[in-house]
Motif scaffolding. Structure first.
Motif, PDB file in Angstrom:
ATOM      1  N   PRO A   1       0.812  -1.233   0.000  1.00 26.23           N
ATOM      2  CA  PRO A   1       0.000   0.000   0.000  1.00 26.23           C
ATOM      3  C   PRO A   1       0.839   1.275   0.000  1.00 26.23           C
ATOM      4  CG  PRO A   1       0.045  -0.935   2.199  1.00 26.23           C
ATOM      5  CD  PRO A   1       0.773  -1.914   1.315  1.00 26.23           C
ATOM      6  N   ARG A   2       1.793   1.343  -0.890  1.00 20.70           N
ATOM      7  CA  ARG A   2       2.564   2.560  -1.103  1.00 20.70           C
ATOM      8  C   ARG A   2       3.126   2.509  -2.519  1.00 20.70           C
ATOM      9  NH1 ARG A   2       8.259   1.666   2.212  1.00 20.70           N
ATOM     10  NH2 ARG A   2       9.206   0.220   0.711  1.00 20.70           N
ATOM     11  N   SER A   3       3.609   3.636  -3.012  1.00 22.49           N
ATOM     12  CA  SER A   3       4.089   3.709  -4.397  1.00 22.49           C
ATOM     13  C   SER A   3       5.350   4.547  -4.448  1.00 22.49           C
ATOM     14  CB  SER A   3       3.013   4.322  -5.303  1.00 22.49           C
ATOM     15  OG  SER A   3       1.797   3.598  -5.201  1.00 22.49           O
ATOM     16  N   ASN A   4       6.366   4.016  -5.121  1.00 24.20           N
ATOM     17  CA  ASN A   4       7.624   4.738  -5.312  1.00 24.20           C
ATOM     18  C   ASN A   4       7.808   5.039  -6.797  1.00 24.20           C
ATOM     19  OD1 ASN A   4       9.289   4.488  -2.549  1.00 24.20           O
ATOM     20  ND2 ASN A   4       8.165   2.583  -2.887  1.00 24.20           N
ATOM     21  N   PHE A   5       7.924   6.302  -7.134  1.00 25.22           N
ATOM     22  CA  PHE A   5       8.120   6.704  -8.524  1.00 25.22           C
ATOM     23  C   PHE A   5       9.428   7.478  -8.647  1.00 25.22           C
ATOM     24  CE2 PHE A   5       3.560   6.163  -8.120  1.00 25.22           C
ATOM     25  CZ  PHE A   5       3.262   5.408  -9.252  1.00 25.22           C
ATOM     26  N   THR A   6      10.218   7.079  -9.653  1.00 25.00           N
ATOM     27  CA  THR A   6      11.473   7.769  -9.936  1.00 25.00           C
ATOM     28  C   THR A   6      11.384   8.396 -11.315  1.00 25.00           C
ATOM     29  OG1 THR A   6      12.665   6.109  -8.632  1.00 25.00           O
ATOM     30  CG2 THR A   6      13.983   7.550 -10.046  1.00 25.00           C
ATOM     31  N   PHE A   7      11.677   9.676 -11.395  1.00 28.86           N
ATOM     32  CA  PHE A   7      11.612  10.414 -12.664  1.00 28.86           C
ATOM     33  C   PHE A   7      13.029  10.707 -13.150  1.00 28.86           C
ATOM     34  CE2 PHE A   7       7.551  11.089 -10.709  1.00 28.86           C
ATOM     35  CZ  PHE A   7       6.658  11.100 -11.770  1.00 28.86           C
ATOM     36  N   TYR A   8      13.233  10.519 -14.454  1.00 25.02           N
ATOM     37  CA  TYR A   8      14.540  10.724 -15.082  1.00 25.02           C
ATOM     38  C   TYR A   8      14.377  11.731 -16.221  1.00 25.02           C
ATOM     39  CZ  TYR A   8      14.982   6.060 -12.952  1.00 25.02           C
ATOM     40  OH  TYR A   8      14.950   4.982 -12.097  1.00 25.02           O
ATOM     41  N   GLU A   9      15.364  12.598 -16.366  1.00 24.89           N
ATOM     42  CA  GLU A   9      15.372  13.547 -17.481  1.00 24.89           C
ATOM     43  C   GLU A   9      16.689  13.406 -18.233  1.00 24.89           C
ATOM     44  OE1 GLU A   9      13.941  17.452 -17.024  1.00 24.89           O
ATOM     45  OE2 GLU A   9      12.514  16.968 -15.418  1.00 24.89           O
ATOM     46  N   PHE A  10      16.582  13.242 -19.580  1.00 22.80           N
ATOM     47  CA  PHE A  10      17.746  13.031 -20.428  1.00 22.80           C
ATOM     48  C   PHE A  10      17.842  14.135 -21.466  1.00 22.80           C
ATOM     49  CE2 PHE A  10      16.203   8.928 -18.966  1.00 22.80           C
ATOM     50  CZ  PHE A  10      17.352   8.261 -18.565  1.00 22.80           C
ATOM     51  N   ASP A  11      19.091  14.452 -21.849  1.00 27.25           N
ATOM     52  CA  ASP A  11      19.270  15.401 -22.935  1.00 27.25           C
ATOM     53  C   ASP A  11      19.184  14.659 -24.265  1.00 27.25           C
ATOM     54  OD1 ASP A  11      21.696  14.119 -23.374  1.00 27.25           O
ATOM     55  OD2 ASP A  11      22.943  15.797 -22.718  1.00 27.25           O
ATOM     56  N   SER A  12      19.430  15.372 -25.356  1.00 27.58           N
ATOM     57  CA  SER A  12      19.253  14.792 -26.688  1.00 27.58           C
ATOM     58  C   SER A  12      20.272  13.700 -27.014  1.00 27.58           C
ATOM     59  CB  SER A  12      19.326  15.891 -27.751  1.00 27.58           C
ATOM     60  OG  SER A  12      20.571  16.580 -27.679  1.00 27.58           O
ATOM     61  N   ASP A  13      21.303  13.543 -26.178  1.00 30.55           N
ATOM     62  CA  ASP A  13      22.291  12.482 -26.369  1.00 30.55           C
ATOM     63  C   ASP A  13      22.113  11.340 -25.373  1.00 30.55           C
ATOM     64  OD1 ASP A  13      23.652  13.769 -28.485  1.00 30.55           O
ATOM     65  OD2 ASP A  13      24.692  15.049 -27.045  1.00 30.55           O
ATOM     66  N   PHE A  14      20.961  11.304 -24.701  1.00 31.02           N
ATOM     67  CA  PHE A  14      20.643  10.292 -23.703  1.00 31.02           C
ATOM     68  C   PHE A  14      21.537  10.408 -22.469  1.00 31.02           C
ATOM     69  CE2 PHE A  14      17.645   7.259 -25.844  1.00 31.02           C
ATOM     70  CZ  PHE A  14      16.814   7.107 -24.756  1.00 31.02           C
ATOM     71  N   LYS A  15      22.055  11.583 -22.207  1.00 32.20           N
ATOM     72  CA  LYS A  15      22.801  11.810 -20.974  1.00 32.20           C
ATOM     73  C   LYS A  15      21.809  12.149 -19.869  1.00 32.20           C
ATOM     74  CE  LYS A  15      26.176  14.862 -18.781  1.00 32.20           C
ATOM     75  NZ  LYS A  15      27.037  16.063 -18.955  1.00 32.20           N
TER      76      LYS A  15
END
Length: 616
Positions: free
Chosen positions: A291-305
């Motif tokens: 009964p809990r939720s863990n969300f991880t957000f990722y942001e990448f540049d145009s070179d997948f960095k």
């Protein structure tokens, strides 16, 4: 507050097993009409006749088979590009050169008596490469060679035997009891071209990289790129509770026995056109059972960095398929779920689909919306506690997001708007999506065509508006139908150049409702909603022709200056067509720009999500 239940009445379909066999002519229309347009949103006037059999019993049989033909397996592939024949109109010379990729399942039955849910069908990538200068379209289609696909397909004999259960299916001809092959990564949900890579994504594992020129499968690609495990801080160690202990016990079981990755990458991603970034998110495998939720957000540049990563622990049992973002927030419209104890037992034993371990949780009459700070150092996002959701005053199960944006005034007050597709908790059922019956292996069209009455059960377009002050206090939250459009609809899209910013137009697939036996789904129209004038215009494929998700291809700088690409499924003659519409002219008689025919031997089943990749 417990939501009040109400009775759902399915549409009537005559079972073909109880009816005498009919000649082909009795279920085929006398004439397939050309595409038509609807331009008057007030009375929904159709500018051309629809050819529908007059006899209801006869049409119910045709409707049943039309629905089945939408999910017919396609075993053939084409490794060499095939030029498509233009059957209506012409490819405009100003059409941008590029490729329209469409992901979706290709195979539903094997050679040993097993069938699978459409969501468990092996990924079949279609590619339509459009050359605006040469005014031609070339088509290719290949299976994604996932680990499951290579195990289940014998290339020498060209035969299939399903060995993986998948989350939504039960095998008939394969192993049931003790079959722990649940995580059947079929790479069939969405497709993305980014950073020089072409990826096919699925909801529960790493995407597969594809060679764009040949559609050969290169292999799985770790988008999370080794950043999927966060170091355990002293604060976390000191604050360990029963849920932390349960999570630590579940992780080795889920990963070691059921081969679930520690973090499950969601198939829906977002492109921030303003910052030229790719945004993805993942959740923990054990969150499905806790009964809990863990969300991880990722942001990448145009070179997948990888540019940044943030993890949020939400004290609620949620299932997220799609989500939204603005300049300052990640937005999760929470679908509440709960563990089904009996379903869990039968699922683990292999007697029911693994997804039967979960069920929707309609215990609250509201819907939680979590506004997660995208840039914590940016104080303009307010000082509110992101762990406390904004409760939308209606109970909705969110399916897909079209767009979200935030507008601020001079006093620091903000307004967030979310444009999405949602349905009722009372209608949504994990085990019956697309009308699939795992016990019989059949598709029942009535599940997707229930008699709604006064209740909006089926997927429809909604706009969520949240007003809050400069201190982050929510002043108002409301949910309403976009432009009062109440027809069943899904797959909302916009001009991708406006993603995360204020938009004036949204497009979606919808139903004309002209067919009594299939009034709601499959969809047969594209609707264009003008958010400024509160009007709607549509283009219809015509009788016994269905459509999938529309894709917007920008042409100029104006928001609706571009083309709509959509695949048309003429199920009565088992043909597929690529349709090009002028986005500005939807609702007018000349909205159709071109229709191109896919060869009959390459006719493919309903696709899910697509992507337009410019050649440059």
């Amino acid at each position: 507050m417990q939501a009040k239940p109400f009775h759902i009445t399915p549409s009537g379909f005559h079972s073909p097993l109880k009816l005498p066999q009919l000649h082909q002519s009795s279920i085929s229309p006398m004439k397939l009409p050309r595409a038509i347009s609807i331009s008057n949103p007030a009375d929904n006037h159709v500018s051309g006749p629809l050819t529908i059999p007059a006899d209801h019993k006869e049409d119910s049989i045709a409707a049943f088979w039309d629905y089945q033909f939408l999910f017919v397996s396609q075993r053939s592939e084409t490794a060499e590009p095939i030029s498509l024949r233009v059957v209506d109109g012409a490819i405009p010379p100003d059409f941008p050169s590029g490729t329209y990729y469409l992901a979706g399942p290709g195979l539903f039955t094997d050679d040993h008596g097993s069938t699978v849910h459409p969501l468990d069908g092996h990924g079949y990538l279609r590619a339509f490469t459009i050359d605006g200068v040469a005014r031609e379209v070339k088509f290719m289609a290949r299976y994604v060679k996932t680990e499951a696909q290579t195990e289940e397909h014998d290339p020498v004999t060209d035969t299939w035997q399903f060995t993986h259960r998948g989350p939504f299916s039960v095998l008939k001809g394969g192993k049931k009891l003790g079959n722990v092959k649940v995580m059947k990564n079929v790479a069939n949900t969405s497709v993305l071209s980014w950073g020089g890579r072409l990826l096919c994504l699925w909801e529960g594992g790493d995407p597969y990289e594809i060679e764009s020129g040949t559609l050969d499968t290169i292999g799985s690609f770790d988008v999370i790129n080794g950043h999927d495990v966060s170091p355990e801080t002293d604060e976390k160690k000191g604050a360990a509770d029963l849920l932390d202990v349960a999570a630590r016990l579940l992780k080795p079981v889920l990963h070691g026995v059921f081969k679930m990755p520690p973090k499950r990458l969601l198939s829906h991603y977002k492109l921030d056109a303003k910052r030229n970034r790719l945004l993805t998110t993942s959740c923990n495998a054990e969150d499905m059972l806790l009964p809990r939720s863990n969300f991880t957000f990722y942001e990448f540049d145009s070179d997948f960095k990888l540019l940044q990563k943030q993890e949020f622990n939400i004290p609620d049992h949620l299932m997220i398929h799609d989500w939204a973002f603005t300049d300052t927030h990640y937005i999760l419209f929470g679908n509440r779920i709960k563990l089904d104890v009996i379903g869990s037992m039968t699922a683990v034993c292999g007697l029911s689909p693994m997804i039967s371990a979960l069920s929707v949780n309609p215990s609250k009459s509201t819907s939680p919306i979590y506004l997660l700070p995208r840039f914590p150092a940016d104080k303009s996002a307010g000082h509110r506690d992101w762990r406390v959701p904004v409760e939308a005053p209606s109970q909705k199960w969110l399916l897909h997001v079209g767009n979200a944006f935030e507008v601020k005034d001079d006093h620091g007050n903000s307004k967030i708007q979310i444009q999405a597709c949602a349905c009722s908790y009372q209608w949504f059922n994990f085990q019956k999506m697309f009308g699939y019956n795992w016990q019989s292996g059949k598709l029942d069209p009535s599940i997707m065509n229930v008699n709604q009455g006064e209740n909006e059960l089926l997927p429809h377009l909604v706009q969520v508006s949240i007003n809050w002050d400069s201190n982050g206090n929510c002043q108002e939250c409301c949910v309403e139908n976009i432009n009062q459009w109440n027809k069943p609809s899904d797959f909302p899209v916009i001009n991708p150049d406006f993603s995360g910013n204020k938009n004036a137009y949204i497009y979606a697939s919808t139903s004309s409702g002209s067919r009594q036996t299939l009034p709601h789904f499959p969809f047969d129209m594209v609707v264009k909603l003008n958010l400024s004038t509160k009007t709607a215009c549509t283009w219809s494929a015509g009788a016994r022709r269905f459509i999938g998700e529309p894709i917007f291809v920008p042409r100029g700088t104006e928001e609706d200056d571009g083309y709509i690409l959509v695949v048309e499924y003429a199920v009565s003659i088992q043909r597929c067509y690529l349709v090009i519409l002028d986005a500005k002219r939807i609702g007018e008689s000349n909205a159709l720009v071109a229709r191109l025919e896919v060869p009959k031997h390459l006719n493919f089943p309903l696709g899910f999500h697509g992507f337009w990749a410019n050649s440059n």
